[in-house]
Design a protein around this motif. Structure first.
Motif: not given
Length: 153
Positions: A109-114, A120-134
């Motif tokens: 899947k492309d990055y934005y879909t992932r 959606k799975q995690f609380k307080f996880m916005g776009p910047m947090g997801a980017y940092f995590f990945f």
């Protein structure tokens, strides 16, 4: 624009390592990343070395102790989100076998879909947090400037 410090990239050795990066993303949101990094040893202590089962079992008394812990950022909503995120990690590791296998379930899947599915799975996880995590766990991400331009569009 929020401060962005490029984190080191490495695949965590275990599920606790993934949970640690999730927690770091949560607490860095809207806060100085430098301050969070300076306080990180206290976060590690306060959240039991990021042992998923231990944190998932935290209750009201544990939350009260965390709210009094001057070594961490004492944001009740983020503390409660961290406990809920540990419970989500328990669920995902039960379903997929590990956090790494959960991430592998999104391969192709492309990055934005992932990123959206992860957020959606995690609380307080916005776009910047997801980017940092990945980024920090060694997953494929678009270059920061490209990602930022999509966020600003």
């Amino acid at each position: 624009m929020p401060e962005f410090i490029i984190p080191p990239r490495s695949v965590p050795e275990n599920d606790a390592g993934y949970f640690e990066k999730i927690t770091q993303a949560v607490f860095q949101a809207g806060f100085s990343w430098k301050v969070i990094r300076q306080k990180w040893p206290d976060f590690t202590r306060a959240f039991a070395g990021f042992d998923i089962d231990t944190v998932a079992a935290f209750g009201a008394e544990d939350i009260e102790h965390l709210l009094e812990d001057k070594g961490i950022v004492r944001n009740g909503r983020k503390i409660e989100a961290t406990i809920a995120n540990a419970q989500t990690c328990q669920k995902l590791t039960g379903e997929y076998g590990s956090m790494q296998q959960f991430l592998r379930s999104m391969d192709g899947k492309d990055y934005y879909t992932r990123s959206k599915a992860f957020s959606k799975q995690f609380k307080f996880m916005g776009p910047m947090g997801a980017y940092f995590f990945f980024y920090s766990v060694g997953e494929d991400v678009p270059p920061y400037e490209e990602w930022r331009s999509v966020q600003d569009a």
